[in-house]
Design an enzyme around this catalytic site. Structure first.
Site, PDB file in Angstrom:
ATOM      1  N   GLY A   1     -10.816   3.685   1.164  1.00 23.28           N
ATOM      2  CA  GLY A   1     -11.671   4.483   2.028  1.00 23.28           C
ATOM      3  C   GLY A   1     -12.848   3.739   2.607  1.00 23.28           C
ATOM      4  O   GLY A   1     -13.793   4.367   3.100  1.00 23.28           O
TER       5      GLY A   1
ATOM      6  N   CYS B   1      -5.901 -28.562   6.306  1.00 23.79           N
ATOM      7  CA  CYS B   1      -4.633 -27.909   6.652  1.00 23.79           C
ATOM      8  C   CYS B   1      -3.843 -28.738   7.655  1.00 23.79           C
ATOM      9  O   CYS B   1      -4.361 -29.655   8.273  1.00 23.79           O
ATOM     10  CB  CYS B   1      -4.864 -26.485   7.162  1.00 23.79           C
ATOM     11  SG  CYS B   1      -5.290 -26.348   8.915  1.00 23.79           S
TER      12      CYS B   1
ATOM     13  N   ASP C   1      -7.517  -7.665   0.552  1.00 32.06           N
ATOM     14  CA  ASP C   1      -6.571  -7.959   1.631  1.00 32.06           C
ATOM     15  C   ASP C   1      -7.290  -7.698   2.927  1.00 32.06           C
ATOM     16  O   ASP C   1      -8.195  -6.872   2.981  1.00 32.06           O
ATOM     17  CB  ASP C   1      -5.352  -7.037   1.569  1.00 32.06           C
ATOM     18  CG  ASP C   1      -5.691  -5.625   2.037  1.00 32.06           C
ATOM     19  OD1 ASP C   1      -6.279  -4.860   1.237  1.00 32.06           O
ATOM     20  OD2 ASP C   1      -5.419  -5.291   3.200  1.00 32.06           O
TER      21      ASP C   1
ATOM     22  N   CYS D   1      -5.484 -28.835  11.255  1.00 33.82           N
ATOM     23  CA  CYS D   1      -6.665 -29.692  11.420  1.00 33.82           C
ATOM     24  C   CYS D   1      -6.316 -31.163  11.227  1.00 33.82           C
ATOM     25  O   CYS D   1      -6.967 -32.043  11.770  1.00 33.82           O
ATOM     26  CB  CYS D   1      -7.758 -29.263  10.440  1.00 33.82           C
ATOM     27  SG  CYS D   1      -8.431 -27.637  10.863  1.00 33.82           S
TER      28      CYS D   1
ATOM     29  N   HIS E   1      -4.155 -22.053  10.276  1.00 32.71           N
ATOM     30  CA  HIS E   1      -5.506 -22.525   9.958  1.00 32.71           C
ATOM     31  C   HIS E   1      -6.360 -21.434   9.320  1.00 32.71           C
ATOM     32  O   HIS E   1      -7.014 -21.659   8.309  1.00 32.71           O
ATOM     33  CB  HIS E   1      -6.237 -23.085  11.179  1.00 32.71           C
ATOM     34  CG  HIS E   1      -7.695 -23.290  10.865  1.00 32.71           C
ATOM     35  ND1 HIS E   1      -8.142 -24.373  10.133  1.00 32.71           N
ATOM     36  CD2 HIS E   1      -8.782 -22.513  11.086  1.00 32.71           C
ATOM     37  CE1 HIS E   1      -9.447 -24.255   9.946  1.00 32.71           C
ATOM     38  NE2 HIS E   1      -9.855 -23.140  10.501  1.00 32.71           N
TER      39      HIS E   1
ATOM     40  N   ASP F   1       0.861  -1.176   0.000  1.00 35.02           N
ATOM     41  CA  ASP F   1       0.000   0.000   0.000  1.00 35.02           C
ATOM     42  C   ASP F   1       0.901   1.231   0.000  1.00 35.02           C
ATOM     43  O   ASP F   1       2.125   1.112   0.036  1.00 35.02           O
ATOM     44  CB  ASP F   1      -0.958  -0.033   1.197  1.00 35.02           C
ATOM     45  CG  ASP F   1      -0.216  -0.033   2.520  1.00 35.02           C
ATOM     46  OD1 ASP F   1       1.014   0.192   2.532  1.00 35.02           O
ATOM     47  OD2 ASP F   1      -0.855  -0.280   3.551  1.00 35.02           O
TER      48      ASP F   1
ATOM     49  N   CYS G   1     -11.502 -29.343   6.981  1.00 39.07           N
ATOM     50  CA  CYS G   1     -10.312 -28.601   6.547  1.00 39.07           C
ATOM     51  C   CYS G   1      -9.125 -29.549   6.389  1.00 39.07           C
ATOM     52  O   CYS G   1      -8.924 -30.449   7.207  1.00 39.07           O
ATOM     53  CB  CYS G   1      -9.988 -27.509   7.566  1.00 39.07           C
ATOM     54  SG  CYS G   1      -8.492 -26.573   7.190  1.00 39.07           S
TER      55      CYS G   1
END
Lengths: 396, 396
Positions: free
Chosen positions: B243, B333, B293, B336, B362, B60, B331
């Protein structure tokens, strides 16, 4: 043995510990007894199930933490009344209750409940404390023999994809550590765990933990010899040297270790508790010590102190702010292979959590590499003292 | 885009981010400008070299952080004078100096310097602020066009094992994001980086960053339309809606996004800054937003708030103390797949650093899975609104 006080090596996921080649972790009974509590861990099949760690685990008895952390400690023949360092609540550890806790936690190796003698101490005090530790060792063993079948391995761990008999799994993996037969300190890495497991269900195969005895006797070499001989008389599958690293000069530690280890059987693991720097662990190994644990690599990492082949580095120093080189050019860990000193310095200076994670991974890697070199030298029949001097001096 | 404010996604090593399938990270210019400073990062070949991340990065412009974090902010036509939230030191950002910083940081996508209008605000104030953002967009573009060759990609990154031309490497990997051609929001994963690189040496191949414009206009739909059209007139390879998420009701956010996005070209990436929950990101994607984001997955993780297919979980709750199940059974991942809710609850309750690490892994996995489903639906020509409702409601 890396220290995983609260069932976690601070900041490092278990799969990364496996990648580092960690064979055995230490858990602290005092801390785990307070949080999350023994019953919670027991219900998950012990520490192995609770923290999803299929390799070996050792728990201390809580004696040292009660000595060093708790408040308003009161020691009697029966045991120790103490207040939690967390909330001031009152608790009582005896040889029996400590071993009960260690059985519930279900580590592969557990330690007898001892009294850690303060330093300095008069000879009378050292003798009295040593005598009590011997009586507590008897009581620890008696309680253990009567209750060892209560270890929570008598369970089927149900993972998402697989059924694994926890008892068999752990027996196979920790056989060498658990065995009462000759102990090969140069042994290779324990076999890699099959699949992560979780959950609890049915009965066991009779495997039990190994209870190790602890030698005390303060800094008095004659008392140490006597403590060693009488602990061996009681009879354990392994022996620890306790009561060191309590403020005495390093030279005294070395003397006491040397004077003690020779009175411990060479066909049993000999475990020196709470040491040390990379040089020291190589030196102690050369004296015949097989096992050591220390918070130094992990705690130093959290303070930005990093062990390297070129000396100890304090990564917070401004001199590293633009240093594009790896932390340790001789290190093959995932941190040295990927990140610059400048980046590690930035993470530490900016108080980023990743600093702790990466620093801890590197220091553990350095320690484990040191011990791999030690084992290699033992296999080759070489001394290990030449392996010292690799690291702990500040970088010039 | 996971947020890596200080060149680190808090607690998660870069290789684990790669394993999670992270394609692009966001860095905050305001924070990096203060620590470690632009020059340090530039010398390492930009953020890619500094943090050893070969996939895409967006920075940014610092405008939002100056608005939300700094003290004693003073805005003039020339730019913003502000005091650091760290030490109170005084600094000045203008469109020119912010773009200079972003060029030095060397992200693939950089953002024009804008003024984030406060909420609530009068219409006059919103217009004046929007007009200044338009003038600053012109100045940002002018400065960028004159200085874009100064991006520190003109370097050979020297790794321990390999020589890689940084410019080529990044060009290949970020070509889609950098390209001014049609942007496929359903695109697959960027190619995996070859080898970690580090260090700096010689010349470049002419690749440059992509500077995106930012639409402002407060919560006024007519101003938003005008801001969008006039920003497009200036001409950028991508456009952001700024904004928002400044305290307005979510319904208003949605209205403004809907009213703005339709005035932005469909053949350029459309980036909605600073949102949102898993449901919201699916909804915004269905409105035509290509990039988002948000600190929510990572910040919530650090507070023990976890997104799952069964709803949002506050892992600190005592109800999970003995819960042997995985955090999210749906999940895949590494958290998990390996750990129980009881263990995660314990880590959080005991304030263990590993709680932050695992919770963040996670939540990022959950967000990235959500976006993978969104891309899959777009490829199949289905709507994405059916993908909402997967997660953010508290578990009943």
């Amino acid at each position: 043995m890396p220290v995983g006080t609260l069932a976690s090596v601070k900041g490092v996921p278990q799969d990364l510990l496996e990648d580092l080649g960690v064979q055995i972790l230490l858990g602290n009974t005092y801390h785990l007894y307070l949080r999350p509590g023994v019953e919670t861990v027991r219900r998950m099949g012990g520490l192995h199930g609770f923290m999803s760690w299929d390799r070996a685990i050792l728990t201390d008895s809580g004696g040292f933490q009660v000595f060093s952390l708790s408040e308003l400690r009161k020691v009697t023949e029966e045991g120790v009344t103490f207040r939690s360092h967390l909330d001031g609540s009152s608790h009582f550890f005896s040889p029996e209750s400590a071993i009960a806790a260690e059985i519930g936690l279900g580590a592969d190796i557990i330690m007898a409940f001892d009294e850690c003698t303060e330093f300095p101490a008069e000879r009378e005090r050292m003798r009295a404390s040593m005598e009590m530790t011997l009586r507590w060792a008897e009581r620890s063993k008696t309680y253990f023999e009567e209750h060892k079948q209560e270890v929570p391995w008598g369970t089927v761990h149900v993972g998402p994809d697989a059924l694994v008999r926890a008892g068999e799994r752990q027996l196979a993996e920790s056989a060498e550590l658990r065995s009462a037969g000759p102990f090969d300190s140069a042994q290779g890495r324990l076999p890699r765990a099959s699949a992560p497991t979780r959950g609890v269900a049915s009965p066991a195969d009779g495997a039990t933990q190994s209870l190790f005895g602890i030698v005390q006797g303060g800094m008095d070499l004659a008392l140490r010899k006597e403590s060693a001989e009488r602990t061996v008389e009681i009879g354990f599958p392994g022996y620890a040297i306790g009561g060191l690293s309590v403020g005495e000069p390093r030279e005294v530690t070395r003397e006491v270790v040397e004077a003690t280890v020779q009175h411990l059987p060479t066909d049993r693991p000999r475990y020196l508790m709470g040491v040390g720097t990379p040089e020291e662990i190589a030196q102690y190994a050369s004296m015949g010590v097989d096992m050591m644990d220390c918070v130094l690599p992990t705690r130093a990492a959290r303070h930005g102190l990093l062990f390297t082949s070129e000396g100890k580095i304090s990564i917070k120093q401004a001199r590293y702010a633009n240093d594009e080189g790896p932390l340790d050019p001789a290190c093959g860990c995932r941190v040295c292979g990927r990140y610059s000193r400048a980046y590690l310095r930035h993470l530490y200076a900016a108080n980023e959590v990743l600093a702790q994670v990466l620093n801890t991974i590197h220091n553990l890697s350095f320690y484990l590499d040191t011990m791999r070199r030690v084992r290699h030298s033992i296999r080759l029949g070489e001394g290990t003292s030449s392996l010292s001097g690799v690291s702990s001096q500040p970088k010039p």
